[in-house]
Scaffold this motif. Sequence first.
Motif, mmCIF file in Angstrom:
data_model
loop_
_atom_site.group_PDB
_atom_site.id
_atom_site.type_symbol
_atom_site.label_atom_id
_atom_site.label_comp_id
_atom_site.label_asym_id
_atom_site.label_seq_id
_atom_site.Cartn_x
_atom_site.Cartn_y
_atom_site.Cartn_z
ATOM 1 N N ASN A 1 0.835 -1.196 0.000
ATOM 2 C CA ASN A 1 0.000 0.000 0.000
ATOM 3 C C ASN A 1 0.867 1.242 0.000
ATOM 4 O OD1 ASN A 1 -2.784 -0.464 -0.103
ATOM 5 N ND2 ASN A 1 -2.629 -1.487 1.894
ATOM 6 N N LEU A 2 0.464 2.200 -0.820
ATOM 7 C CA LEU A 2 1.176 3.468 -0.870
ATOM 8 C C LEU A 2 0.147 4.569 -0.726
ATOM 9 C CD1 LEU A 2 3.520 5.382 -1.582
ATOM 10 C CD2 LEU A 2 2.994 4.962 -3.964
ATOM 11 N N ASN A 3 0.426 5.467 0.186
ATOM 12 C CA ASN A 3 -0.530 6.520 0.485
ATOM 13 C C ASN A 3 0.232 7.839 0.610
ATOM 14 O OD1 ASN A 3 -2.814 7.808 1.190
ATOM 15 N ND2 ASN A 3 -2.837 7.057 3.309
ATOM 16 N N ILE A 4 -0.182 8.826 -0.174
ATOM 17 C CA ILE A 4 0.479 10.126 -0.099
ATOM 18 C C ILE A 4 -0.285 10.966 0.925
ATOM 19 C CG2 ILE A 4 1.179 12.189 -1.357
ATOM 20 C CD1 ILE A 4 2.632 9.636 -2.211
ATOM 21 N N ALA A 5 0.379 11.314 2.016
ATOM 22 C CA ALA A 5 -0.297 12.040 3.090
ATOM 23 C C ALA A 5 -0.449 13.512 2.743
ATOM 24 C CB ALA A 5 0.465 11.861 4.393
ATOM 25 N N SER A 6 0.621 14.119 2.239
ATOM 26 C CA SER A 6 0.524 15.537 1.891
ATOM 27 C C SER A 6 1.615 15.922 0.909
ATOM 28 C CB SER A 6 0.655 16.400 3.148
ATOM 29 O OG SER A 6 1.996 16.419 3.570
ATOM 30 N N VAL A 7 1.320 16.934 0.118
ATOM 31 C CA VAL A 7 2.324 17.510 -0.790
ATOM 32 C C VAL A 7 2.335 19.006 -0.548
ATOM 33 C CG1 VAL A 7 3.051 17.825 -3.172
ATOM 34 C CG2 VAL A 7 1.853 15.742 -2.532
ATOM 35 N N LYS B 1 20.470 -10.983 -3.708
ATOM 36 C CA LYS B 1 21.509 -10.354 -2.916
ATOM 37 C C LYS B 1 20.920 -9.200 -2.128
ATOM 38 C CE LYS B 1 26.014 -8.404 -3.887
ATOM 39 N NZ LYS B 1 26.786 -7.889 -5.020
ATOM 40 N N GLN B 2 20.133 -8.392 -2.804
ATOM 41 C CA GLN B 2 19.500 -7.281 -2.116
ATOM 42 C C GLN B 2 18.344 -6.748 -2.955
ATOM 43 O OE1 GLN B 2 22.221 -3.957 -1.884
ATOM 44 N NE2 GLN B 2 21.508 -3.261 -3.842
ATOM 45 N N LEU B 3 17.546 -5.936 -2.295
ATOM 46 C CA LEU B 3 16.404 -5.312 -2.936
ATOM 47 C C LEU B 3 16.656 -3.817 -2.917
ATOM 48 C CD1 LEU B 3 13.991 -7.084 -3.668
ATOM 49 C CD2 LEU B 3 12.853 -6.239 -1.651
ATOM 50 N N PHE B 4 16.481 -3.169 -4.044
ATOM 51 C CA PHE B 4 16.563 -1.711 -4.055
ATOM 52 C C PHE B 4 15.142 -1.196 -4.258
ATOM 53 C CE2 PHE B 4 17.023 2.433 -5.997
ATOM 54 C CZ PHE B 4 17.973 3.006 -5.167
ATOM 55 N N LEU B 5 14.630 -0.542 -3.217
ATOM 56 C CA LEU B 5 13.242 -0.122 -3.197
ATOM 57 C C LEU B 5 13.213 1.381 -3.400
ATOM 58 C CD1 LEU B 5 10.517 -1.471 -2.476
ATOM 59 C CD2 LEU B 5 10.918 -0.739 -0.136
ATOM 60 N N TYR B 6 12.343 1.878 -4.298
ATOM 61 C CA TYR B 6 12.318 3.322 -4.499
ATOM 62 C C TYR B 6 10.917 3.822 -4.792
ATOM 63 C CZ TYR B 6 12.910 1.863 -9.414
ATOM 64 O OH TYR B 6 12.792 1.245 -10.629
ATOM 65 N N LEU B 7 10.673 5.036 -4.347
ATOM 66 C CA LEU B 7 9.382 5.678 -4.545
ATOM 67 C C LEU B 7 9.585 6.788 -5.563
ATOM 68 C CD1 LEU B 7 6.444 6.153 -3.634
ATOM 69 C CD2 LEU B 7 7.328 7.720 -1.942
ATOM 70 N N GLU B 8 8.831 6.747 -6.640
ATOM 71 C CA GLU B 8 9.026 7.771 -7.655
ATOM 72 C C GLU B 8 7.730 8.517 -7.933
ATOM 73 O OE1 GLU B 8 10.287 5.877 -11.287
ATOM 74 O OE2 GLU B 8 8.213 5.735 -11.922
ATOM 75 N N ALA B 9 7.901 9.771 -8.339
ATOM 76 C CA ALA B 9 6.781 10.590 -8.769
ATOM 77 C C ALA B 9 6.807 10.631 -10.280
ATOM 78 C CB ALA B 9 6.923 11.996 -8.197
ATOM 79 N N GLU B 10 5.645 10.433 -10.896
ATOM 80 C CA GLU B 10 5.548 10.477 -12.356
ATOM 81 C C GLU B 10 4.548 11.554 -12.735
ATOM 82 O OE1 GLU B 10 5.789 5.604 -12.558
ATOM 83 O OE2 GLU B 10 4.091 6.689 -13.406
ATOM 84 N N HIS C 1 1.334 11.046 -10.356
ATOM 85 C CA HIS C 1 1.155 9.716 -9.781
ATOM 86 C C HIS C 1 2.424 9.344 -9.029
ATOM 87 C CE1 HIS C 1 -2.614 7.897 -10.853
ATOM 88 N NE2 HIS C 1 -2.583 8.502 -12.031
ATOM 89 N N TYR C 2 2.260 8.568 -7.979
ATOM 90 C CA TYR C 2 3.419 8.079 -7.236
ATOM 91 C C TYR C 2 3.416 6.558 -7.302
ATOM 92 C CZ TYR C 2 3.733 12.817 -5.538
ATOM 93 O OH TYR C 2 3.869 14.174 -5.477
ATOM 94 N N ALA C 3 4.591 5.970 -7.450
ATOM 95 C CA ALA C 3 4.678 4.517 -7.568
ATOM 96 C C ALA C 3 5.842 4.001 -6.739
ATOM 97 C CB ALA C 3 4.853 4.111 -9.021
ATOM 98 N N LEU C 4 5.593 2.889 -6.067
ATOM 99 C CA LEU C 4 6.635 2.210 -5.303
ATOM 100 C C LEU C 4 7.182 1.091 -6.176
ATOM 101 C CD1 LEU C 4 8.018 1.895 -2.503
ATOM 102 C CD2 LEU C 4 6.280 0.193 -1.993
ATOM 103 N N GLY D 1 10.270 -4.387 -10.805
ATOM 104 C CA GLY D 1 8.853 -4.602 -10.604
ATOM 105 C C GLY D 1 8.225 -3.444 -9.853
ATOM 106 N N GLU D 2 6.897 -3.492 -9.757
ATOM 107 C CA GLU D 2 6.174 -2.421 -9.084
ATOM 108 C C GLU D 2 5.355 -2.993 -7.939
ATOM 109 O OE1 GLU D 2 4.468 0.851 -11.556
ATOM 110 O OE2 GLU D 2 2.626 0.274 -10.553
ATOM 111 N N ALA D 3 5.469 -2.394 -6.773
ATOM 112 C CA ALA D 3 4.795 -2.944 -5.590
ATOM 113 C C ALA D 3 3.620 -2.089 -5.143
ATOM 114 C CB ALA D 3 5.780 -3.097 -4.448
ATOM 115 N N GLY D 4 3.426 -0.955 -5.750
ATOM 116 C CA GLY D 4 2.311 -0.126 -5.321
ATOM 117 C C GLY D 4 2.228 1.139 -6.147
ATOM 118 N N ARG D 5 1.015 1.714 -6.180
ATOM 119 C CA ARG D 5 0.803 2.903 -6.999
ATOM 120 C C ARG D 5 -0.383 3.663 -6.431
ATOM 121 N NH1 ARG D 5 1.481 5.003 -12.148
ATOM 122 N NH2 ARG D 5 3.225 3.633 -12.491
ATOM 123 N N THR D 6 -0.323 4.985 -6.492
ATOM 124 C CA THR D 6 -1.458 5.766 -6.018
ATOM 125 C C THR D 6 -2.636 5.557 -6.957
ATOM 126 O OG1 THR D 6 -0.500 7.603 -7.218
ATOM 127 C CG2 THR D 6 -0.155 7.575 -4.842
#
Lengths: 178, 190
Positions: A40-46, A83-92, A142-145, A159-164
């Motif tokens: 789940n991805l939730n944008i609280a405020s901008v 080996k590892q996971l690189f997790l990132y939140l991006e704004a589109e 839009h924001y995507a995890l 891959g993508e794990a979440g999106r607004t």
Amino acid sequence: MHNIFSRVNNVSALFSSCMMGLLVAIALSTLLFTADPKGNLNIASVKVFPMKNRRVSARKQDLAFVNFNITADLRPLFNWNTKQLFLYLEAEYANGQGAKNEVVIWDRIVRRKEDAVINVIGKNKYMFRELSSTFKNVPPAHYALKYNVMPHVGALTYGEAGRTLEAVPFPESRERVS
Amino acid sequence: MFGEELKQFQRLGFRHVLLQVLNFASVIASGLMIWKGLGLITNSESPIVVVLSGSMEPAFYRGDLLFLTNPASEKYKTGDITVYKIPGADIPIVHRVLETHDVVKKKSKRSKTALTGTGEQLLLTKGDNNEVDDIELYQGLDWLERKHIVGKVRGFLPYVGYVTIAMNDFPQLKYALLGGLGLLALVQRE
């Protein structure tokens, strides 16, 4: 010709071809794991403030500040070749001219399966600015995890794990009152 | 000490020596052909690179081998790991893309088709192990563009590239290895 040299040669050739075969098998085995966990991805405020940042420009420009909540269980992504996971939140967003922009505002490296349960209440780690130096007239974003699985050996996968669900608009820029 | 070898040389004759030289040359030529062929297929000037710095740790360490492709039709996305080379800098850098901005080309009077093209992309990168993005590394440029990018990392093989780092750090090793191989190729009997 059974001298020491040819023996060493044969043994090392066998060793290296076995090693190559094993590595290829491990790399190919990753294709069998097709986990696609969602969170789940939730944008609280901008908020948008005109600010000066000397690293990029001497003039004032709009910077966006995003608060967000992430909950995700990414443990299925960990297999024996992770080996590892690189997790990132991006704004589109597409700017006024319709050109596509992607900006990473937060990231995290996950190295152990135990740490792959993500529960973050956070704000952007990296500067979020627009090329035109203002967010005025920029349509909602839009924001995507997303994640990048990095293997011990083999191909990198994304891959993508979440999106607004709905685009989040940028508010009017206003001076910070301090 | 070398008397034995010299005698062997004379016994084998001049033609055999020539044949060995030819073999050696064909090995080098096929290696070069494979390298350049890979470059053509992947559209990258060097499809295999060795990681030289620790700025992408813990993803990549010094000596890891990376396989790159650079398809001309594919845009770069955030999260991609690119290898780029800034003009004037001597070594390529492996860093992750942090921002991409498409640039819509202005419709100019001379070329009306420009608008339908893919257009340029402006990129900003950052090393996973660095605190801040790479603007300081760009030597005065504000953004990276496609022409600076050598390729996108697709595959990964650990440690193997350390041989080349060792050869760079200890040049004697390089000469010893090359000389030894050359000598073996000339002297071997079969």
